[in-house]
Write an enzyme that holds these catalytic residues in place. Structure first.
Site, PDB file in Angstrom:
ATOM      1  N   ARG A 111       1.059  -1.332  -0.025  1.00 29.76           N
ATOM      2  CA  ARG A 111       0.064   0.031   0.097  1.00 29.76           C
ATOM      3  C   ARG A 111       0.945   1.231  -0.014  1.00 29.76           C
ATOM      4  O   ARG A 111       0.369   2.428  -0.338  1.00 29.76           O
ATOM      5  CB  ARG A 111      -0.990  -0.115   1.149  1.00 29.76           C
ATOM      6  N   ASN A 153      -7.019  -3.899  17.658  1.00 33.18           N
ATOM      7  CA  ASN A 153      -5.793  -4.521  17.901  1.00 33.18           C
ATOM      8  C   ASN A 153      -4.877  -3.638  17.230  1.00 33.18           C
ATOM      9  O   ASN A 153      -4.483  -3.346  16.240  1.00 33.18           O
ATOM     10  CB  ASN A 153      -5.796  -5.897  17.057  1.00 33.18           C
ATOM     11  N   ALA A 211      43.874  43.893  -0.498  1.00 30.89           N
ATOM     12  CA  ALA A 211      42.603  43.992  -1.407  1.00 30.89           C
ATOM     13  C   ALA A 211      42.646  43.485  -2.877  1.00 30.89           C
ATOM     14  O   ALA A 211      43.766  44.019  -3.176  1.00 30.89           O
ATOM     15  CB  ALA A 211      41.466  44.829  -0.966  1.00 30.89           C
TER      16      ALA A 211
HETATM   17  C1  UD1 Z   1      -2.074  -5.890  11.376  1.00 31.55           C
HETATM   18  C2  UD1 Z   1      -2.987  -6.824  12.141  1.00 31.55           C
HETATM   19  C3  UD1 Z   1      -4.224  -5.847  12.510  1.00 31.55           C
HETATM   20  C4  UD1 Z   1      -3.735  -4.941  13.330  1.00 31.55           C
HETATM   21  C5  UD1 Z   1      -2.952  -3.877  12.599  1.00 31.55           C
HETATM   22  C6  UD1 Z   1      -2.327  -2.859  13.277  1.00 31.55           C
HETATM   23  C7  UD1 Z   1      -2.798  -8.884  11.427  1.00 31.55           C
HETATM   24  C8  UD1 Z   1      -3.282  -9.979  10.548  1.00 31.55           C
HETATM   25  N1  UD1 Z   1      -3.251  -8.041  11.624  1.00 31.55           N
HETATM   26  O1  UD1 Z   1      -2.851  -5.609  10.077  1.00 31.55           O
HETATM   27  O2  UD1 Z   1      -4.964  -6.677  13.297  1.00 31.55           O
HETATM   28  O3  UD1 Z   1      -5.102  -3.983  13.699  1.00 31.55           O
HETATM   29  O4  UD1 Z   1      -1.682  -4.676  12.054  1.00 31.55           O
HETATM   30  O5  UD1 Z   1      -1.612  -1.864  12.429  1.00 31.55           O
HETATM   31  O6  UD1 Z   1      -1.868  -9.143  12.077  1.00 31.55           O
HETATM   32  N2  UD1 Z   1       4.595  -8.826   8.017  1.00 31.55           N
HETATM   33  C9  UD1 Z   1       5.359  -9.675   7.941  1.00 31.55           C
HETATM   34  N3  UD1 Z   1       5.047 -10.860   7.205  1.00 31.55           N
HETATM   35  C10 UD1 Z   1       3.784 -11.040   6.077  1.00 31.55           C
HETATM   36  C11 UD1 Z   1       2.817 -10.041   6.617  1.00 31.55           C
HETATM   37  C12 UD1 Z   1       3.341  -8.970   7.507  1.00 31.55           C
HETATM   38  O7  UD1 Z   1       6.484  -9.871   8.425  1.00 31.55           O
HETATM   39  O8  UD1 Z   1       3.693 -12.225   5.959  1.00 31.55           O
HETATM   40  C13 UD1 Z   1       4.794  -7.679   8.839  1.00 31.55           C
HETATM   41  C14 UD1 Z   1       4.762  -6.416   8.113  1.00 31.55           C
HETATM   42  O9  UD1 Z   1       5.921  -6.182   7.507  1.00 31.55           O
HETATM   43  C15 UD1 Z   1       4.163  -5.273   9.132  1.00 31.55           C
HETATM   44  C16 UD1 Z   1       3.284  -6.368   9.926  1.00 31.55           C
HETATM   45  O10 UD1 Z   1       3.596  -7.516  10.006  1.00 31.55           O
HETATM   46  O11 UD1 Z   1       5.494  -4.656   9.823  1.00 31.55           O
HETATM   47  C17 UD1 Z   1       2.077  -5.992   9.908  1.00 31.55           C
HETATM   48  O12 UD1 Z   1       1.460  -6.439   8.449  1.00 31.55           O
HETATM   49  P1  UD1 Z   1       0.508  -5.521   7.826  1.00 31.55           P
HETATM   50  O13 UD1 Z   1       0.177  -6.096   6.498  1.00 31.55           O
HETATM   51  O14 UD1 Z   1       0.560  -4.019   7.902  1.00 31.55           O
HETATM   52  O15 UD1 Z   1      -0.976  -6.036   8.603  1.00 31.55           O
HETATM   53  P2  UD1 Z   1      -2.171  -4.830   8.967  1.00 31.55           P
HETATM   54  O16 UD1 Z   1      -2.888  -5.070   7.875  1.00 31.55           O
HETATM   55  O17 UD1 Z   1      -1.689  -3.561   8.969  1.00 31.55           O
HETATM   56 MG    MG Z   2       0.144  -2.686   9.125  1.00 24.76          MG
END
Ligand code: UD1
Ligand code: MG
Length: 464
Positions: free
Chosen positions: A16, A171, A425
């Site tokens: 995103r 969360n 100068a």
């Molecule tokens: C996540 C939470 C959501 C919470 C929100 C808060 C989950 C499923 N959802 O959603 O409940 O409200 O954060 O900001 O956890 N990442 C990995 N490996 C992956 C996917 C993600 O390391 O395969 C890491 C990303 O780099 C990131 C974090 O996990 O730092 C969160 O992932 P992101 O995709 O941003 O989750 P959200 O949709 O924000």
């Molecule tokens: Mg996130």
């Protein structure tokens, strides 16, 4: 004493953001998001810090080279639950608590993390969630509780029905777990959601079903819990973080006349009684002494300033060391490891590069000083220029203490001006000037009396 390990999830693609750069390294107030988290985690004194990396991991690993962290690779990235599963090997046999946090939730304070951990330990919970109450919870996972208020699960926005979407407790993405209970529960999660991913959030329902105790700590400052998925959220985080930085400095005795137009990065330190005028930027790692005045509209990057300096309008100072009591600007440019001793005065439209100026030296008007070593109490006249570049290489200009360099002097480097020497100068100096000498290097003035009348007759000039 109970032991603590921290696990930072930083492997996601960050789709995103629409960026070529890894999301964990995107800065908020000049500091990569993941550094904000690591710095706060450090204050809790964890025994271990693990970082899960995946997408663009070479860059993330390189950026963290100086930090005391263990890397875990997640490839491919199949969700936050899968990310923690990838750390299973590294956590084998770890009996302590595990604080899990996300690289895109950068602004949670150490005090909040500590309260979360305290809650977890007091309640002897298997899992403790950091939650926040948002007027508009769109995009976050919702914390679902039963009639008695016990947490039964977390449901992602995408998978939520209208009733769950109406829940305003979200969360944050920051949790403390009993490590063995977490690893056990992780074995039971399924990719049965809209995204087809393995969600870490699903372990909460698994644990609740197992009859384990789930606790929560709700932050009283929801802004710190912001998750940064796109640039709208990034801008929002930037604005709030900037406001927090100004408030911290104001409380510490720094006057900031207009915090809304003042841009100070996260790792800047400023002494008490310094006054900051509107439009000032202080970026990167700067240490500013007490009792300075800065601005309006000065731009400082990764530079240190001693006490009692006056940085005037339009000064640009980067990667430089400035002593105490210096006066800089208006409109001067100091860059590339320039070093000024105490009580140096640099005036309008002077540029200084890779040079050092000794105490009490003045370069007040329109000069260029590049690759110059200048001693104490030297006077650099208006419009003095060091010719440091011969088209191929840079050369040094050395000016010893108490020398007097007149206006419009050109110093062709390499050249050495001895102690206390005078340069007339308008001189073009191509040879060394011994201490105490006067150098004049310009053609002698010729005056031709009555020349105009002889040339034009009684009329003074053709235009008169
Ligand atoms: C996540 C939470 C959501 C919470 C929100 C808060 C989950 C499923 N959802 O959603 O409940 O409200 O954060 O900001 O956890 N990442 C990995 N490996 C992956 C996917 C993600 O390391 O395969 C890491 C990303 O780099 C990131 C974090 O996990 O730092 C969160 O992932 P992101 O995709 O941003 O989750 P959200 O949709 O924000
Ligand atoms: Mg996130």
């Amino acid at each position: 004493v109970a032991q603590l390990a921290a696990l930072v999830l930083a492997a996601g693609e960050g789709t995103r953001m629409k960026s070529r750069h890894p999301k964990p390294l995107m800065p908020v107030c000049g500091k990569p998001m993941i550094m904000h988290i690591l710095d706060q985690l450090e204050l809790l004194g964890p025994e271990r810090v693990l970082v899960v990396v995946g997408a663009r991991r070479e860059q993330v690993i390189a950026a963290l080279a100086q930090r005391r962290v263990e890397f875990v690779v997640q490839e491919p990235q199949r969700g936050t639950g899968h990310a923690v599963q990838c750390a299973q090997g590294a956590l084998e046999g770890w009996q302590g608590d595990l604080l899990v946090t996300c690289a895109d939730v950068p602004l949670v304070r150490a005090t909040t993390l500590q309260q979360l951990l305290d809650t977890h330990r007091q309640e002897r919970a298997a899992a403790t969630l950091l939650t926040a109450l948002y007027p508009d919870p769109t995009g976050y996972g919702r914390v679902v509780r039963d009639a008695a208020g016990a947490i039964v699960g977390i449901v992602e926005e995408r998978d939520a029905d209208a009733a769950v979407r109406a829940i305003r407790e979200v969360n944050v993405g920051v949790y403390v777990f009993q490590t063995p209970a977490l690893l056990e529960a992780l074995a039971h999660i399924e990719p049965s959601n809209v995204q087809g991913e393995l969600y870490l959030t699903d372990v909460v329902a698994v644990m609740a079903r197992q009859g384990l105790r789930i606790a929560a700590f709700q932050t009283d400052t929801p802004q710190e819990a912001m998750g940064i998925n796109d640039r709208v959220q990034l801008a929002r985080a930037e604005a709030w973080c900037r406001q927090q930085i100004c408030q911290r400095l104001l409380r510490d005795g720094v006057t900031i006349l207009d915090p809304t137009s003042t841009f100070i990065d996260a790792d800047v330190l400023i002494g008490a009684d310094t006054v900051i005028w509107p439009g000032v930027h202080i970026l990167g790692r700067c240490i500013i002494g007490a009792g300075c005045t800065i601005g309006p509209h000065a731009y400082l990057v990764s530079s240190n300033l001693g006490e009692g300096c006056a940085v005037q309008v339009g000064a640009v100072i980067s990667h430089s060391q400035i002593g105490a009591g210096c006066s800089l600007g208006p409109y001067c440019h100091l860059r590339d490891h320039t070093q000024l001793a105490d009580d140096v005065r640099v005036g309008s439209y002077t540029e200084i590069v890779r040079s050092s100026l000794g105490p009490g030296t003045k370069a007040l008007h329109f000069s260029y000083l590049g690759d110059a070593q200048i001693g104490a109490r030297v006077n650099i006249g208006a419009g003095c220029v060091t010719c440091n570049f011969d088209g191929r290489q840079k050369h040094l200009t050395v000016i010893d203490s108490r020398a007097f360099v007149g206006s419009d002097v050109i110093l062709v480097a390499p050249v050495h001006v001895g102690e206390g020497a005078y340069i007339a100068a308008g001189s073009v100096i191509t040879e060394d000037v011994p201490a105490g000498a006067l150098a004049i290097a310009r053609s002698r003035q010729i005056v031709k009396p009555e020349w105009v009348r002889r040339r034009f007759g009684d009329q003074l000039s053709p235009n008169a």
